[in-house]
Design a protein around this motif. Structure first.
Motif, short mmCIF file in Angstrom:
data_model
loop_
_atom_site.label_atom_id
_atom_site.label_comp_id
_atom_site.label_asym_id
_atom_site.label_seq_id
_atom_site.Cartn_x
_atom_site.Cartn_y
_atom_site.Cartn_z
N LYS A 37 32.26 -36.99 12.87
CA LYS A 37 32.57 -35.68 13.44
C LYS A 37 34.05 -35.37 13.27
CE LYS A 37 32.46 -33.05 17.72
NZ LYS A 37 32.29 -33.09 19.15
N LYS A 38 34.91 -36.33 13.53
CA LYS A 38 36.36 -36.15 13.40
C LYS A 38 36.73 -35.83 11.95
CE LYS A 38 38.65 -39.28 15.50
NZ LYS A 38 39.31 -40.54 15.87
N ILE A 39 36.13 -36.54 11.01
CA ILE A 39 36.40 -36.31 9.59
C ILE A 39 35.92 -34.92 9.17
CG2 ILE A 39 35.76 -37.04 7.26
CD1 ILE A 39 35.67 -39.95 8.45
N ALA A 40 34.72 -34.55 9.60
CA ALA A 40 34.17 -33.23 9.26
C ALA A 40 35.05 -32.11 9.81
CB ALA A 40 32.74 -33.10 9.76
N GLU A 41 35.51 -32.25 11.03
CA GLU A 41 36.39 -31.23 11.63
C GLU A 41 37.72 -31.14 10.89
OE1 GLU A 41 36.57 -32.53 15.70
OE2 GLU A 41 34.64 -31.60 16.21
N PHE A 42 38.26 -32.28 10.53
CA PHE A 42 39.52 -32.34 9.81
C PHE A 42 39.39 -31.61 8.46
CE2 PHE A 42 42.59 -34.78 7.13
CZ PHE A 42 43.74 -34.44 7.80
N GLN A 47 39.75 -26.70 4.87
CA GLN A 47 39.04 -25.73 4.03
C GLN A 47 39.26 -24.30 4.52
OE1 GLN A 47 35.17 -27.65 4.30
NE2 GLN A 47 35.19 -27.93 2.09
N ALA A 48 39.23 -24.11 5.81
CA ALA A 48 39.44 -22.77 6.37
C ALA A 48 40.86 -22.28 6.10
CB ALA A 48 39.16 -22.76 7.87
N SER A 49 41.83 -23.18 6.17
CA SER A 49 43.22 -22.77 5.96
C SER A 49 43.54 -22.54 4.49
CB SER A 49 44.18 -23.82 6.54
OG SER A 49 44.16 -24.99 5.75
N ALA A 50 42.75 -23.12 3.59
CA ALA A 50 43.03 -23.03 2.15
C ALA A 50 41.90 -22.34 1.40
CB ALA A 50 43.28 -24.42 1.60
N VAL A 51 41.13 -21.50 2.09
CA VAL A 51 39.93 -20.92 1.49
C VAL A 51 40.24 -20.15 0.20
CG1 VAL A 51 39.92 -18.81 2.90
CG2 VAL A 51 37.78 -19.70 1.99
N GLU A 52 41.30 -19.36 0.18
CA GLU A 52 41.60 -18.59 -1.03
C GLU A 52 42.01 -19.51 -2.17
OE1 GLU A 52 44.33 -15.13 -2.92
OE2 GLU A 52 43.91 -15.05 -0.78
N SER A 153 40.81 -43.34 12.12
CA SER A 153 41.81 -42.51 12.78
C SER A 153 42.29 -41.53 11.71
CB SER A 153 42.95 -43.35 13.36
OG SER A 153 43.64 -44.01 12.34
N VAL A 154 42.37 -40.28 12.05
CA VAL A 154 42.73 -39.24 11.09
C VAL A 154 43.83 -38.38 11.71
CG1 VAL A 154 41.88 -37.26 9.78
CG2 VAL A 154 40.34 -39.16 10.28
N TYR A 155 44.92 -38.25 11.00
CA TYR A 155 45.98 -37.33 11.43
C TYR A 155 46.81 -36.93 10.25
CZ TYR A 155 49.02 -41.42 11.53
OH TYR A 155 49.73 -42.54 11.19
#
Length: 155
Positions: A37-42, A47-52, A153-155
């Motif tokens: 879940k953490k990886i998918a959200e990350f 993807q949302a921030s770099a969609v274009e 751990s993802v950051y």
């Protein structure tokens, strides 16, 4: 995974002395649901921030699988990544054929156009990916019915 169930490993776990190394035969089925879940959200946030930028990359001979790999490589500072893909280098003036009438160009849009013309898609995606760590660890300190999991751990 067989070594997880060896008496020596189980004893080390019980004593808090297991080193947390991930066994060689672990696969994605061993990743704990919370980590998935953490990886998918990350990834979704990126993807949302770099969609274009991603859509521009996909319009070339570049696919989502490679983009995912490059996101990981770039974010973790590996020796390859978005910045290293020839297919993401500037190829002519991609913004000349825009459908936005010139009288609707805002100063922000003009600045964005100039920036995109000046930098490669790979460089822009690299900046968007940022730098951080994705660290896997074997869940020898967390067991559920003596079933091991790989955590991240993802950051």
């Amino acid at each position: 995974m067989a070594e997880w169930f060896q008496p020596e490993t189980q004893h080390a776990i019980a004593e808090g002395q297991s080193d947390g190394n991930i066994p060689n035969d672990c696969d994605t089925s061993h990743i704990h649901a919370d980590s998935l879940k953490k990886i998918a959200e990350f990834c979704a946030t990126f993807q949302a921030s770099a969609v274009e930028l991603l859509s521009r990359a996909y319009a070339r001979d570049y696919d989502e699988t490679q983009a995912g790999r490059d996101f990981y490589f770039t974010h973790c500072g590996a020796g390859v990544g978005y910045w290293d893909r020839e297919v993401l280098e500037p190829q002519g003036d991609e913004w000349e054929a825009t459908e936005i009438p010139l009288d609707q160009w805002t100063p922000e849009l003009r600045a964005t156009r100039e920036r995109l013309k000046a930098e490669s898609i790979g460089e822009l995606l690299s900046k968007a990916a940022g730098r951080g760590e994705v660290s896997p660890f074997f869940g020898d300190h967390v067991t559920y019915g003596n079933a091991p999991f790989v955590h991240f751990s993802v950051y």
